[in-house]
Design a protein around this motif. Structure first.
Motif, short mmCIF file in Angstrom:
data_model
loop_
_atom_site.label_atom_id
_atom_site.label_comp_id
_atom_site.label_asym_id
_atom_site.label_seq_id
_atom_site.Cartn_x
_atom_site.Cartn_y
_atom_site.Cartn_z
N GLU A 158 -86.26 28.91 -48.27
CA GLU A 158 -85.45 27.82 -47.72
C GLU A 158 -84.76 27.04 -48.83
O GLU A 158 -83.59 26.64 -48.68
CB GLU A 158 -86.32 26.90 -46.88
CG GLU A 158 -86.76 27.54 -45.56
CD GLU A 158 -87.88 26.80 -44.87
OE1 GLU A 158 -88.11 27.03 -43.67
OE2 GLU A 158 -88.54 25.96 -45.54
N LEU A 159 -85.45 26.84 -49.93
CA LEU A 159 -84.84 26.14 -51.07
C LEU A 159 -83.68 26.96 -51.64
O LEU A 159 -82.63 26.40 -51.97
CB LEU A 159 -85.88 25.88 -52.16
CG LEU A 159 -85.34 25.25 -53.46
CD1 LEU A 159 -84.64 23.92 -53.17
CD2 LEU A 159 -86.47 25.05 -54.47
N ILE A 160 -83.85 28.26 -51.72
CA ILE A 160 -82.78 29.13 -52.22
C ILE A 160 -81.57 29.05 -51.31
O ILE A 160 -80.43 28.91 -51.76
CB ILE A 160 -83.29 30.59 -52.34
CG1 ILE A 160 -84.31 30.70 -53.47
CG2 ILE A 160 -82.11 31.55 -52.58
CD1 ILE A 160 -84.98 32.06 -53.55
N ARG A 161 -81.82 29.14 -50.00
CA ARG A 161 -80.71 29.10 -49.05
C ARG A 161 -80.02 27.74 -49.07
O ARG A 161 -78.79 27.65 -48.95
CB ARG A 161 -81.21 29.42 -47.65
CG ARG A 161 -80.08 29.71 -46.67
CD ARG A 161 -80.58 30.08 -45.29
NE ARG A 161 -79.47 30.43 -44.42
CZ ARG A 161 -79.55 30.56 -43.11
NH1 ARG A 161 -80.72 30.41 -42.50
NH2 ARG A 161 -78.47 30.86 -42.39
N LEU A 167 -77.39 28.25 -61.83
CA LEU A 167 -78.23 27.30 -61.11
C LEU A 167 -79.07 28.02 -60.05
O LEU A 167 -80.28 27.80 -59.93
CB LEU A 167 -77.38 26.22 -60.45
CG LEU A 167 -78.13 25.18 -59.60
CD1 LEU A 167 -79.10 24.40 -60.46
CD2 LEU A 167 -77.14 24.25 -58.91
N LEU A 168 -78.43 28.90 -59.32
CA LEU A 168 -79.14 29.65 -58.29
C LEU A 168 -80.21 30.54 -58.92
O LEU A 168 -81.31 30.69 -58.37
CB LEU A 168 -78.16 30.49 -57.48
CG LEU A 168 -78.70 31.16 -56.22
CD1 LEU A 168 -79.27 30.12 -55.26
CD2 LEU A 168 -77.59 31.96 -55.54
N GLY A 169 -79.89 31.09 -60.08
CA GLY A 169 -80.86 31.93 -60.78
C GLY A 169 -82.10 31.15 -61.19
O GLY A 169 -83.22 31.66 -61.09
N ARG A 227 -87.55 24.17 -61.32
CA ARG A 227 -86.44 24.60 -62.15
C ARG A 227 -85.15 24.62 -61.34
O ARG A 227 -85.14 25.03 -60.18
CB ARG A 227 -86.70 26.00 -62.72
CG ARG A 227 -87.79 26.06 -63.77
CD ARG A 227 -87.96 27.47 -64.30
NE ARG A 227 -86.72 28.01 -64.86
CZ ARG A 227 -86.26 27.76 -66.08
NH1 ARG A 227 -86.94 26.94 -66.88
NH2 ARG A 227 -85.14 28.29 -66.51
N GLY A 228 -84.06 24.18 -61.98
CA GLY A 228 -82.76 24.20 -61.32
C GLY A 228 -82.55 23.08 -60.32
O GLY A 228 -81.52 23.06 -59.63
N VAL A 229 -83.50 22.15 -60.25
CA VAL A 229 -83.39 21.04 -59.29
C VAL A 229 -83.22 19.73 -60.05
O VAL A 229 -84.15 19.22 -60.65
CB VAL A 229 -84.63 20.96 -58.38
CG1 VAL A 229 -84.54 19.73 -57.48
CG2 VAL A 229 -84.76 22.22 -57.54
N GLY A 230 -81.98 19.21 -60.04
CA GLY A 230 -81.69 17.92 -60.63
C GLY A 230 -81.65 16.87 -59.53
O GLY A 230 -81.92 17.16 -58.36
N PRO A 231 -81.28 15.63 -59.85
CA PRO A 231 -81.23 14.56 -58.85
C PRO A 231 -80.35 14.88 -57.64
O PRO A 231 -80.72 14.53 -56.51
CB PRO A 231 -80.67 13.38 -59.64
CG PRO A 231 -81.14 13.63 -61.04
CD PRO A 231 -81.04 15.12 -61.22
N ALA A 232 -79.22 15.54 -57.85
CA ALA A 232 -78.33 15.84 -56.72
C ALA A 232 -78.97 16.83 -55.76
O ALA A 232 -79.00 16.61 -54.54
CB ALA A 232 -77.00 16.39 -57.23
N THR A 233 -79.51 17.94 -56.29
CA THR A 233 -80.17 18.92 -55.42
C THR A 233 -81.42 18.33 -54.81
O THR A 233 -81.75 18.59 -53.64
CB THR A 233 -80.52 20.19 -56.23
OG1 THR A 233 -79.33 20.73 -56.80
CG2 THR A 233 -81.15 21.24 -55.32
N ALA A 234 -82.14 17.51 -55.57
CA ALA A 234 -83.34 16.86 -55.04
C ALA A 234 -82.99 15.95 -53.86
O ALA A 234 -83.71 15.89 -52.86
CB ALA A 234 -84.04 16.06 -56.14
N SER A 235 -81.87 15.23 -53.96
CA SER A 235 -81.46 14.36 -52.85
C SER A 235 -81.11 15.19 -51.62
O SER A 235 -81.35 14.77 -50.48
CB SER A 235 -80.27 13.49 -53.27
OG SER A 235 -79.08 14.26 -53.41
N LEU A 236 -80.55 16.38 -51.83
CA LEU A 236 -80.26 17.28 -50.72
C LEU A 236 -81.55 17.71 -50.04
O LEU A 236 -81.63 17.75 -48.81
CB LEU A 236 -79.49 18.50 -51.24
CG LEU A 236 -79.18 19.61 -50.22
CD1 LEU A 236 -78.37 19.07 -49.05
CD2 LEU A 236 -78.46 20.76 -50.90
#
Length: 325
Positions: A122-125, A140-142, A185-194
């Motif tokens: 789910e995180l990948i998608r 980033l996806l990698g 890994r690959g999760v910054g504040p923007a992706t974390a907020s998502l």
């Protein structure tokens, strides 16, 4: 209806009009992206046909070449339609299906201790959704794919659990952001907020569209120039660091807009953070929204002529004119 895009004065009616145009806008964005991806194939088919017409040497082309040239364009358009459907299905999953899944996991005995969680898949998608709506970054996806299943489920469960005491606190959300960005890994504040937005309608996703609209002041018919802003690139894209400090600005902008628009609104019909996110996309892609813009009527033009140049933005003070639909 007057369309006033200024976050400080936009009405609930205008907001809902823009929200209603979200699906049309996304469909057009998806189609444009799909057409660009197939551009090389379309160009190839066009070149074959052009060569046939200019040289007249049809015999030089095999029957198979001619047949491919005839049907390639139609096949590409079918592929474009399929890609648009996939894009819309991914949107439906992100805004509806995934939050429902997270909600169903709450209170159960499944992994995540009753507070819901996301699986690695789910995180990948979800990351794929983010990249399709923004700048595509394959690295980033990698990195996201390198996370272990248990690490993802535990980190998201812990972050979602901390949101139970949200109560409008940005400090609580910042703690939840850190709970995600530290181990993943690959999760910054923007992706974390998502990620957090899938578990709470009160947590806004740090999207470029929202930040440009609410924090930088980029929206249609706004007369002030944003080209000199360090936060806007020459091509109009956002130039940001995507850090917690910027997210706090976005949080304050979203919550301030929601508080104003939700004043007196019937319970259950309030503007959510995802509503703001979707409207921000329509604002930024207004030309693809399907909302027709009519010329100002004669009375409106006369009113404009009576305006003081300083009040109409003639001096570059940032005032904008309204447009009608």
């Amino acid at each position: 209806m007057d369309l006033d895009f200024d976050p400080a004065t936009i009405t609930l009616a205008t907001f809902n009009t823009l929200l209603g145009a979200f699906e049309t806008t996304v469909r057009q964005i998806a189609r444009t992206k799909a057409l660009l991806k197939s551009k090389s194939k379309l160009k190839s088919a066009s070149n074959v046909k052009k060569m046939m017409k200019q040289t007249g040497k049809r015999a030089a082309l095999s029957a198979k070449d001619a047949e491919e040239a005839q049907y390639e364009h139609a096949e590409d358009l079918d592929l474009v339609d399929a890609q648009v459907r996939d894009f819309l299905e991914l949107d439906e999953w992100r805004y509806k299906a995934l939050p429902d899944v997270v909600e169903k996991r709450r209170g159960g005995k499944d992994e995540g201790e009753g507070e819901g969680y996301l699986s690695k898949d789910e995180l990948i998608r979800l990351t794929e959704w983010k990249l399709k709506h923004g700048v595509y970054r394959p690295t980033l996806l990698g990195m996201v794919r390198q996370n272990q299943d248990k690490t993802v489920s535990r980190a998201t469960a812990s972050a979602f659990s901390s949101l139970s005491s949200l109560a409008g606190s940005i400090e609580t959300v910042e703690t939840a952001l850190s709970t995600l960005t530290t181990p993943l890994r690959g999760v910054g504040p923007a992706t974390a907020s998502l990620i957090l937005s899938t578990a709470s309608k009160d947590v806004p996703f740090y999207s470029d569209d929202v930040f440009l609209w609410l924090c930088v002041g980029v929206y249609p018919f706004h007369s002030s120039s944003t080209k000199t802003s360090k936060e806007v690139k020459p091509n109009g894209e956002l130039n940001a660091k995507y850090n917690v400090a910027e997210y706090r600005r976005l949080w304050e902008g979203v919550q301030g807009l929601r508080e104003r628009l939700n004043e007196g609104v019937e319970k259950g019909k309030e503007v959510s953070c995802s509503d703001v996110e979707r409207v921000a996309l329509v604002v930024r892609r207004f030309g693809q929204s399907g909302l027709g813009i009519l010329q100002d009527d004669e009375a409106g033009e006369q009113d404009d002529e009576k305006e003081d140049p300083k009040e109409s933005g003639g001096s570059g003070d940032g005032r904008r004119k309204r447009r009608r639909i």
